[in-house]
Design an enzyme around this catalytic site. Structure first.
Site, PDB file in Angstrom:
ATOM      1  N   ASP A 133      -1.650  -2.327  10.202  1.00  0.00           N
ATOM      2  CA  ASP A 133      -0.446  -2.074  10.986  1.00  0.00           C
ATOM      3  C   ASP A 133       0.568  -1.240  10.196  1.00  0.00           C
ATOM      4  O   ASP A 133       0.555  -1.204   8.964  1.00  0.00           O
ATOM      5  CB  ASP A 133       0.236  -3.394  11.365  1.00  0.00           C
ATOM      6  CG  ASP A 133      -0.492  -4.121  12.479  1.00  0.00           C
ATOM      7  OD1 ASP A 133      -1.588  -3.656  12.859  1.00  0.00           O
ATOM      8  OD2 ASP A 133       0.036  -5.150  12.947  1.00  0.00           O
ATOM      9  N   HIS A 145      -1.892  -4.568   6.387  1.00  0.00           N
ATOM     10  CA  HIS A 145      -0.866  -3.540   6.569  1.00  0.00           C
ATOM     11  C   HIS A 145      -1.093  -2.399   5.583  1.00  0.00           C
ATOM     12  O   HIS A 145      -1.379  -2.637   4.416  1.00  0.00           O
ATOM     13  CB  HIS A 145       0.541  -4.117   6.352  1.00  0.00           C
ATOM     14  CG  HIS A 145       0.914  -5.173   7.341  1.00  0.00           C
ATOM     15  ND1 HIS A 145       0.483  -6.482   7.231  1.00  0.00           N
ATOM     16  CD2 HIS A 145       1.664  -5.112   8.472  1.00  0.00           C
ATOM     17  CE1 HIS A 145       0.963  -7.196   8.248  1.00  0.00           C
ATOM     18  NE2 HIS A 145       1.682  -6.390   9.014  1.00  0.00           N
TER      19      HIS A 145
END
Length: 688
Positions: free
Chosen positions: A69, A221
Site C-alpha cells: 500500500d 507497505h
C-alpha cells in the site's frame, strides 16, 4: 479567464496535496458495525459487491497474495521490486493517485515486472468518512490516472486505513458499496505484517508468516514512511515461504481474475489529460511561490529605495530653506493656463484661487468648446488678470497649445479646471527655474474631497504612491510625469519639443518624457500645493485610472528609444521608464496572483505563516505611509483605512493595469474619459 484558470489550478493542488496525507497507517476508531452483513465480517478478504450482490473469496491454500500500500515511493518501491524479481514472486501494488503522478515510471515498472496495480484512492482519504461526492471523485480520478499511465484499467481497490474483514464498520461497508458501484472489487487483508508500526525486522517476519496453509492476503507497505525494515523483512519472508512451498503472487493471479484489462485509446488519452492537468497545476503553484517571493523582494526593495530617496530629497529641501529666503527666485510674472471643458462646477474656485496668487500672474482660461456655462462664468468673474480664449472642441492638448501660444511670459504654469491653488503655490512652484537646466517642475497634488473611505484611500495613494515616487524620480533625475493638476514649464522648452502632443491619453506624461529626452531636467517642488477633486465613485475612479494607465503605457512605448540614449534621455529610459515598467506594470500583473495564492495558503498551507507574511507586507506599507504623511505634514488619521485599502482599493488598481495592458496589446482605441465634477472646491486660505 486567466484568473479562473489559476483558481482552478490552485483548487486542484489544494485538494490533491493538502487535504490528505500518507503516513504510518492506523486503524480508525471503532464504530457501529450493525449494518455489516455477517457473511462479510466472517468472509474472505476479496469482496465483490457489484450488481447489488455480495460475495467474498480468498486465495487457495498455500497461496499468499502479497500486497503493498501507499506507493510508489522512489526510495523503497525499487528495492521491493528487486527482491520480488530475485525470488520470482509477484505482488499487487495499491498505489495512491498523487504518488503515481509524481512517479509514473515506477508505476510502469511495476506492471512491466509482471506485478499488478490496484487503486488506493487519489489522496489517501478515508473513504468511510468521506462524503459521497468525494468518494466518487477519488475513485474516478485515480482510476483514470492509472489508465493514462499504464494503458490498463485497474479493477481492484483497497480503501486506505482498512484491514481485516472483522474490523469493518458501517462507514467502511458504505465505501465498499460505493466502490462496487464504480466497478471495483475491494481487497482487504487477512494477515497484517504491521510494518507500518516499524516493530523491527524480526517482528515483521513473524507477523507475515501464516500459522496454517490457508490462502491469505498479506498487507505490507512500500511507502508512507521509513520502509527499510519492510525491504529487509520481505527478503526473509519470501525465503520462509519458499521453504514451506507457499506460492507468492498477486491477487488477480491467485484468483485467476483479469484485474487490469486494457483500455481504449480515448480512455488512455483522457487519463493522460487528468494526469497532466494535475501535474501542470503543480507547476503553476510552484511558479506562484516564486512569484510571491519575487514580488516580496521587489516590494521591499522599492520601500527601501523610496524611503531612502525621499529622506535625501527632504534633507536637500531643508538645506535650501535654511540657506536663505524661501522665495529667492523672482523672475517676473508667470502665465497660468487653465484648459476647460464643461468645468462649470469648479472653474470659478479654480480661477479665483489663482488670481489671489502672491506672485504676479497672467491667467489664460482656454474654453475648449464647452457646452455648459464654463466660459460665461469666467467672464462674469471680471478679473483683470484673466483672459478668456474660446475655441472649438479639440481636446486638452489643443487647448493647452492655444494657451501656450497666447502666453506672454517665459514661465508657464498649467493647471486643470478642477484644481485650486494656495496663494503661495505659484511662487513656490517656479523656484527651481533658477537653474537654467530645469525645463519643468512638478508640484504637490492634494486631494480636496478626501471625506469617506474612497476619498481617504485616494488621499493615501496621492501622498504615498505619487509623491514618494516623485521624490525618488527627482533625486534620480528621471521624472516621468508632471501632473496636469500642477506643473511649471519653460515656454522655450515647450517650443523645442513641439508643444503638447495628442498622441497619447496621458498628455502630461508624454510631454514630460519629451522634455527629458530633449535634455531638460524635470524636478519636484513638494511645497507647491494644488488641491484637486478626486473621483467620488468607483465607476468614476475606474474611468480616470483606466485612462491614466493606458496613456502612460502609450507614452512609455512612444519614448522607448530613451532606453538606449544618453544624458537626461538615458536617465529617463533606464531609470524612470524601467521603474514604471517593473513597479506599475509587471508588479500589478503579479499582485492579484499573489493575493489569490495568499488565500490558497490560508486554506491549504500554514495559515499562521501566511498571515505573518501578509502582516509583514502590511507593516511595510504602514511604515512607508507614516513617513510619507509626516514629511508632507499630513495627519495620520486616514491611515486606519490602509488595511482595507490593501484588500479592496489595491485590487481595483491592479485590474485597471491588467485591462489597460490588454487594451494596449489588442490594439483597441480607448476614448477620452472625462471625470465627473462635484463642485466641492473652494479657495484655500493663505498658508499659516
Amino acid at each position: 479567464m486567466s484568473l479562473i484558470a489559476l483558481l482552478g489550478a490552485l483548487l486542484v493542488q489544494g485538494y490533491v496535496r493538502h487535504l490528505s496525507s500518507i503516513g504510518d497507517d492506523a486503524l480508525p476508531a471503532s464504530a457501529d458495525a450493525g449494518r455489516v452483513p455477517e457473511t462479510l465480517l466472517n468472509g474472505g478478504p476479496v469482496v465483490d459487491a457489484r450488481n447489488g450482490g455480495l460475495q467474498t473469496t480468498a486465495p487457495p491454500a498455500k497461496t499468499i497474495a502479497l500486497t503493498f500500500d501507499d506507493g510508489p515511493d522512489p526510495r523503497w518501491t525499487p528495492g521491493i521490486l528487486d527482491i520480488l524479481k530475485k525470488h520470482g514472486a509477484h505482488a499487487t501494488f495499491f498505489v495512491v493517485g498523487t504518488e503515481a503522478i509524481d512517479h509514473p515510471d515506477l508505476v510502469r515498472r511495476i506492471v512491466a515486472d509482471g506485478n499488478e496495480i490496484g487503486v488506493h484512492t487519489l489522496t489517501h482519504v478515508d473513504l468511510g468518512t468521506a462524503p459521497p461526492w468525494r468518494r466518487a471523485l477519488e475513485l474516478r480520478t485515480s482510476g483514470a490516472i492509472l489508465a493514462g499511465i499504464t494503458g490498463r484499467s485497474p479493477t481492484l481497490l483497497r480503501p486506505p486505513y482498512s484491514s481485516e474483514n472483522s474490523a469493518l464498520t458501517d462507514s467502511g461497508y458504505d465505501a465498499i458499496r460505493t466502490a462496487a458501484d464504480a466497478g471495483y472489487l475491494t481487497v482487504l487483508s487477512s494477515i497484517d505484517s504491521q510494518d507500518w508500526q516499524r516493530p523491527g525486522v524480526e517482528a515483521i517476519v513473524r507477523n507475515a508468516t501464516p500459522r496454517a496453509d490457508a490462502g491469505q492476503v498479506l498487507l505490507m507497505h512500500d511507502a508512507g514512511g521509513d520502509r527499510s525494515e519492510t525491504v529487509t523483512a520481505l527478503d526473509r519472508v519470501l525465503d520462509v515461504y519458499s521453504s514451506r512451498g507457499v506460492r507468492v503472487t498477486s491477487v488477480g493471479d491467485a484468483l485467476h481474475l483479469n484485474t487490469m484489462p486494457a483500455v481504449s485509446l480515448i480512455d488512455q488519452v483522457r487519463g493522460a489529460v487528468v494526469e497532466w492537468g494535475i501535474r501542470l497545476s503543480g507547476l503553476v503553484v510552484t511558479a506562484l511561490g516564486w512569484a510571491l517571493l519575487a514580488s516580496g523582494v521587489v516590494t521591499v526593495i522599492r520601500a527601501v529605495l523610496v524611503l531612502a530617496f525621499a529622506a535625501r530629497h527632504r534633507r536637500a529641501a531643508v538645506r535650501k530653506a535654511a540657506a536663505g529666503r524661501p522665495w529667492g527666485f523672482t523672475p517676473g510674472p508667470v502665465t497660468v493656463i487653465v484648459p476647460a471643458y464643461n468645468e462649470s462646477a469648479g472653474i470659478e474656485a479654480a480661477v479665483r484661487s489663482i488670481a489671489l496668487s502672491e506672485h504676479p500672474v497672467e491667467i489664460i482660461v482656454v474654453d475648449d468648446g464647452s457646452t455648459d456655462a464654463t466660459a460665461d462664468l469666467v467672464e462674469a468673474l471680471d478679473l483683470e488678470a484673466v483672459r478668456l480664449i474660446r475655441k472649438e472642441n479639440g481636446g486638452k492638448p489643443s487647448a493647452l497649445n492655444a494657451g501656450i501660444a497666447a502666453a506672454s511670459h517665459e514661465l508657464v504654469v498649467m493647471v486643470d479646471g478642477d484644481t485650486v491653488f494656495q496663494p503661495d503655490t505659484v511662487g513656490r512652484l517656479i523656484q527651481p527655474f533658477s537653474d537654467r537646466t530645469v525645463g519643468a517642475v512638478s508640484g504637490n497634488t492634494k486631494i480636496a474631497n478626501r471625506g469617506g473611505i474612497l476619498g481617504a484611500w485616494q488621499h493615501i495613494e496621492y501622498v504615498v504612491g505619487f509623491n514618494l515616487d516623485r521624490r525618488l524620480f527627482d533625486v534620480a533625475e528621471c521624472m516621468p510625469t508632471v501632473p496636469g493638476a500642477i506643473g511649471g514649464f519653460r515656454k522655450s522648452a515647450l517650443a523645442r519639443v513641439g508643444g503638447v502632443s495628442n498622441d497619447t491619453l496621458a498628455e502630461d506624461t508624454d510631454l514630460t518624457m519629451a522634455l527629458c529626452r530633449d535634455g531638460w531636467r524635470v524636478v519636484y517642488q513638494d511645497d507647491a500645493l494644488a488641491w484637486t477633486e478626486a473621483p467620488a465613485s468607483l465607476g468614476a475612479l475606474w474611468k480616470q485610472r483606466y485612462r491614466w494607465c493606458y496613456g502612460t503605457l502609450q507614452a512609455m512605448w512612444k519614448h522607448r528609444a530613451a532606453l538606449g540614449q544618453g544624458g537626461q534621455a538615458g536617465k529617463l529610459g533606464r531609470r524612470g521608464i524601467l521603474y514604471l515598467l517593473v513597479l506599475q506594470v509587471l508588479l500589478p500583473l503579479l499582485a492579484p496572483v499573489v493575493d489569490v495564492f495568499t488565500i490558497y495558503g490560508l486554506i491549504f498551507l500554514d495559515p499562521v505563516h501566511i498571515s505573518l507574511l501578509w502582516l509583514g507586507f502590511l507593516a511595510v506599507q504602514v511604515l512607508m505611509a507614516a513617513y510619507a504623511f509626516r514629511i508632507d505634514g499630513e495627519s495620520l488619521k486616514p491611515l486606519w483605512t490602509l488595511p482595507l485599502q490593501q484588500v479592496v482599493y489595491r485590487q481595483l488598481m491592479y485590474l485597471v493595469v491588467i485591462r489597460s495592458l490588454a487594451t494596449a496589446v489588442t490594439g483597441i482605441h480607448l476614448k477620452w474619459h472625462r471625470m465627473e465634477r462635484y463642485g466641492s472646491l473652494s479657495v484655500p486660505p493663505p498658508r499659516s
